[in-house]
Motif scaffolding. Structure first.
Motif, mmCIF file in Angstrom:
data_model
loop_
_atom_site.group_PDB
_atom_site.id
_atom_site.type_symbol
_atom_site.label_atom_id
_atom_site.label_comp_id
_atom_site.label_asym_id
_atom_site.label_seq_id
_atom_site.Cartn_x
_atom_site.Cartn_y
_atom_site.Cartn_z
ATOM 1 N N GLY A 165 14.069 -2.127 7.007
ATOM 2 C CA GLY A 165 13.350 -2.852 5.970
ATOM 3 C C GLY A 165 12.139 -2.125 5.453
ATOM 4 N N ILE A 166 11.327 -2.846 4.691
ATOM 5 C CA ILE A 166 10.105 -2.291 4.121
ATOM 6 C C ILE A 166 8.950 -2.535 5.081
ATOM 7 C CG2 ILE A 166 10.908 -2.602 1.750
ATOM 8 C CD1 ILE A 166 9.065 -5.033 1.563
ATOM 9 N N GLN A 167 7.965 -1.658 5.049
ATOM 10 C CA GLN A 167 6.832 -1.784 5.954
ATOM 11 C C GLN A 167 5.653 -2.407 5.223
ATOM 12 O OE1 GLN A 167 6.001 1.718 8.238
ATOM 13 N NE2 GLN A 167 4.156 0.873 9.174
ATOM 14 N N VAL A 168 5.054 -3.394 5.865
ATOM 15 C CA VAL A 168 3.923 -4.125 5.295
ATOM 16 C C VAL A 168 2.862 -4.285 6.379
ATOM 17 C CG1 VAL A 168 3.200 -6.215 4.080
ATOM 18 C CG2 VAL A 168 5.545 -5.407 3.846
ATOM 19 N N THR A 169 1.614 -4.163 6.000
ATOM 20 C CA THR A 169 0.507 -4.291 6.944
ATOM 21 C C THR A 169 -0.342 -5.512 6.596
ATOM 22 O OG1 THR A 169 0.414 -1.899 7.282
ATOM 23 C CG2 THR A 169 -1.530 -3.162 7.914
ATOM 24 N N VAL A 170 -0.650 -6.297 7.616
ATOM 25 C CA VAL A 170 -1.515 -7.468 7.484
ATOM 26 C C VAL A 170 -2.890 -7.113 8.040
ATOM 27 C CG1 VAL A 170 -1.939 -9.805 8.348
ATOM 28 C CG2 VAL A 170 0.346 -9.157 7.574
ATOM 29 N N GLU A 171 -3.942 -7.374 7.279
ATOM 30 C CA GLU A 171 -5.300 -7.160 7.774
ATOM 31 C C GLU A 171 -6.005 -8.495 7.935
ATOM 32 O OE1 GLU A 171 -8.147 -4.428 6.710
ATOM 33 O OE2 GLU A 171 -6.823 -2.692 6.710
ATOM 34 N N GLY A 172 -6.836 -8.586 8.977
ATOM 35 C CA GLY A 172 -7.567 -9.824 9.212
ATOM 36 C C GLY A 172 -8.684 -9.625 10.213
ATOM 37 N N ASP B 126 1.166 -2.975 1.148
ATOM 38 C CA ASP B 126 2.442 -2.268 1.238
ATOM 39 C C ASP B 126 2.219 -0.883 1.833
ATOM 40 O OD1 ASP B 126 3.934 -4.306 -0.051
ATOM 41 O OD2 ASP B 126 3.366 -3.526 -2.022
ATOM 42 N N SER B 127 3.073 -0.485 2.764
ATOM 43 C CA SER B 127 3.057 0.865 3.328
ATOM 44 C C SER B 127 4.350 1.545 2.900
ATOM 45 C CB SER B 127 2.951 0.818 4.854
ATOM 46 O OG SER B 127 1.744 0.180 5.255
ATOM 47 N N ILE B 128 4.271 2.400 1.909
ATOM 48 C CA ILE B 128 5.450 2.985 1.267
ATOM 49 C C ILE B 128 5.640 4.417 1.750
ATOM 50 C CG2 ILE B 128 6.463 3.630 -0.953
ATOM 51 C CD1 ILE B 128 4.773 1.321 -2.154
ATOM 52 N N GLU C 281 1.168 -4.081 11.753
ATOM 53 C CA GLU C 281 2.213 -3.495 10.924
ATOM 54 C C GLU C 281 3.552 -4.178 11.206
ATOM 55 O OE1 GLU C 281 2.158 0.804 11.197
ATOM 56 O OE2 GLU C 281 0.017 0.731 11.658
ATOM 57 N N TYR C 282 4.264 -4.507 10.128
ATOM 58 C CA TYR C 282 5.548 -5.200 10.224
ATOM 59 C C TYR C 282 6.614 -4.463 9.418
ATOM 60 C CZ TYR C 282 3.046 -9.428 11.836
ATOM 61 O OH TYR C 282 2.276 -10.330 12.528
ATOM 62 N N PHE C 283 7.863 -4.689 9.802
ATOM 63 C CA PHE C 283 9.010 -4.358 8.965
ATOM 64 C C PHE C 283 9.694 -5.655 8.567
ATOM 65 C CE2 PHE C 283 8.624 -0.115 10.800
ATOM 66 C CZ PHE C 283 8.903 0.676 9.698
ATOM 67 N N TRP C 284 9.955 -5.779 7.271
ATOM 68 C CA TRP C 284 10.665 -6.946 6.757
ATOM 69 C C TRP C 284 11.957 -6.490 6.094
ATOM 70 C CZ3 TRP C 284 10.612 -8.685 1.260
ATOM 71 C CH2 TRP C 284 11.402 -9.831 1.078
ATOM 72 N N ASP C 285 13.077 -6.986 6.616
ATOM 73 C CA ASP C 285 14.394 -6.648 6.084
ATOM 74 C C ASP C 285 14.733 -7.627 4.961
ATOM 75 O OD1 ASP C 285 17.106 -6.217 5.573
ATOM 76 O OD2 ASP C 285 17.519 -5.664 7.648
#
Length: 430
Positions: free
Chosen positions: A207-214, A228-230, A277-281
């Motif tokens: 999937g695509i890689q996405v980062t959550v900040e908090g 988005d982490s492309i 960091e996450y991957f979402w399919d």
């Protein structure tokens, strides 16, 4: 009254971001050891801590906050130095739980199912195969690393055994010093047995890689941005980070926020910024958590400033000064979208020429919102750099603002065309 903020590894690019905050005139920012001393030197962890203590003790004034935004060993040093001086910060144990990849996985699986299959690998086994519950393709990586250093993509047993030969050497670069921090904690038996010089194997997450900040403060976990982490096509190296996310729909962002709340709470991370960091399919809808970092990303600082009107450093500073993080500022910056792009080379070489300061200044003026930071120096061999991933070498970091993603890509393409590097190919030893 001016407050003195000591920043481990303070550099010029991030100092500029800190000084752009609306209340920056309230602070004096002091470098507490250079990034080179902290991440590229050979001094031991006890030696670095004592050197930092010496600087703090010799300072003629109040030490109001100690912060950092770089990875190992800075996150852990911040925790130790703050605890010694009674300053707000995350605990050393919570930081280590995040950064010890195996320990972190054991804690994560207590509260979430959104994880790839994982296991430890025996680095002493010359005939290693995958554990029965895993299947190829997989990633192997040191249980302590950063920026994909030491990570290898594996598709069969032959590749696994070849990579483990390399891993036996790579695993100690951070694992050895990491053991110094582990020795400061009362570790669970299963973690004490593993130590800091071990190797983790995980199934590939599609999937695509996405980062959550908090940030986490006073028992509350707050998500303030999704990025988005492309990656470059066909390889695992990052092409750019862009904020706000253009790839993850709102319901997926809400899903990631819920998972992040549970994970940060179980890890016990308090008084700290973080990024996950996450991957979402997109095809299956499945979410997989890649890793938890007990700090915000300095690579995102300018992005938040350009879009929201303040860098993410602001949350770090509030927490370090014992304040409730300031009210979230949204979309008050000059751009709808911002990106940090990485101009890379995928083969080794010696840098013969880099763009001049005048050429960079002309490009930055021609494209509003652009900042170019050349990472390499003339005469440098690319493979001798520290902290690279296993696939490429960064030549420049390019920060861009735009109205939309298409314009961002156009701006980047123009920068690549106009930033001229001369690099002599090297084939021996590759």
């Amino acid at each position: 009254m001016i407050q003195n903020v000591f920043v481990l590894g303070l550099d010029e690019l991030n100092l500029a971001s800190l000084r752009e905050m609306s209340d920056a005139d309230r602070y004096e920012f002091h470098q507490l050891l250079s990034r080179e001393e902290l991440q590229e030197g050979t001094e031991s962890i006890p030696g670095l801590l004592n050197k930092a203590r010496g600087h703090l003790d010799a300072f003629d004034g109040t030490v109001d906050a100690i912060v950092g935004y770089w990875d190992f060993p800075i996150t852990m040093m911040v925790a130790i130095l703050c605890q010694e001086r009674g300053l707000p910060s995350a605990s050393l144990e919570a930081v280590v739980k995040c950064e010890h990849k195996y320990w972190s996985r054991l804690e994560q699986q207590k509260v979430i199912d959104e994880l790839p299959a994982f296991a430890l690998l025996d680095l002493t086994d010359d005939n290693a195969t995958l554990p029965e519950h895993l299947s190829y393709p997989v990633w192997i990586k040191p249980i302590k690393s950063a920026s994909s250093e030491g990570a290898h993509y594996i598709e069969n047993d032959k590749q696994l055994r070849a990579a483990l030969v390399i891993e036996r050497v790579e695993v100690d670069r951070m694992g050895g010093p990491f053991n110094d921090f582990l020795a400061m904690l009362d570790l669970p038996p299963e973690i004490a047995k593993v130590g800091g010089s071990a190797c983790l194997v995980e199934e590939k997450a599609p999937g695509i890689q996405v980062t959550v900040e908090g940030f986490s403060h006073d028992g509350e976990v707050v998500i303030y941005g999704v990025i988005d982490s492309i990656r470059y096509p066909g390889v695992p190296s990052f092409l750019r980070y862009q904020y706000p996310s253009q790839r993850a729909p709102q319901h997926i962002q809400n899903y990631m926020a819920d998972v992040s709340h549970r994970v940060i709470s179980t890890l016990g991370l308090e008084n700290s910024t973080f990024n996950i960091e996450y991957f979402w399919d997109q095809d299956t809808g499945k979410l997989k958590l890649l890793e938890v970092n007990p700090r915000h990303s300095q690579s995102h600082a300018r992005l938040f400033a350009m879009v929201d009107g303040q860098p993410n450093h602001a949350f770090m500073l509030d927490l370090a000064l014992g304040r409730d993080p300031r009210k979230l500022v949204r979309r008050q910056g000059p751009f709808h979208l911002a990106g940090t792009c990485f101009l890379r080379r995928f083969s080794d070489g010696v840098v013969k020429q880099i763009p001049s300061a005048a050429e960079i200044a002309e490009l930055e003026q021609a494209i509003p919102g652009t900042t170019v930071h050349i990472v390499v120096e003339e005469g440098e061999r690319l493979s001798e750099g520290v902290g690279e991933d296993s696939f490429s070498y960064v030549l420049a970091e390019i920060i861009l603002g735009a109205r939309n993603e298409a314009e961002l890509v156009r701006h980047y393409d123009r920068c690549v065309h106009e930033l001229q590097f001369e690099i002599e190919d090297i084939t021996e030893g590759v």
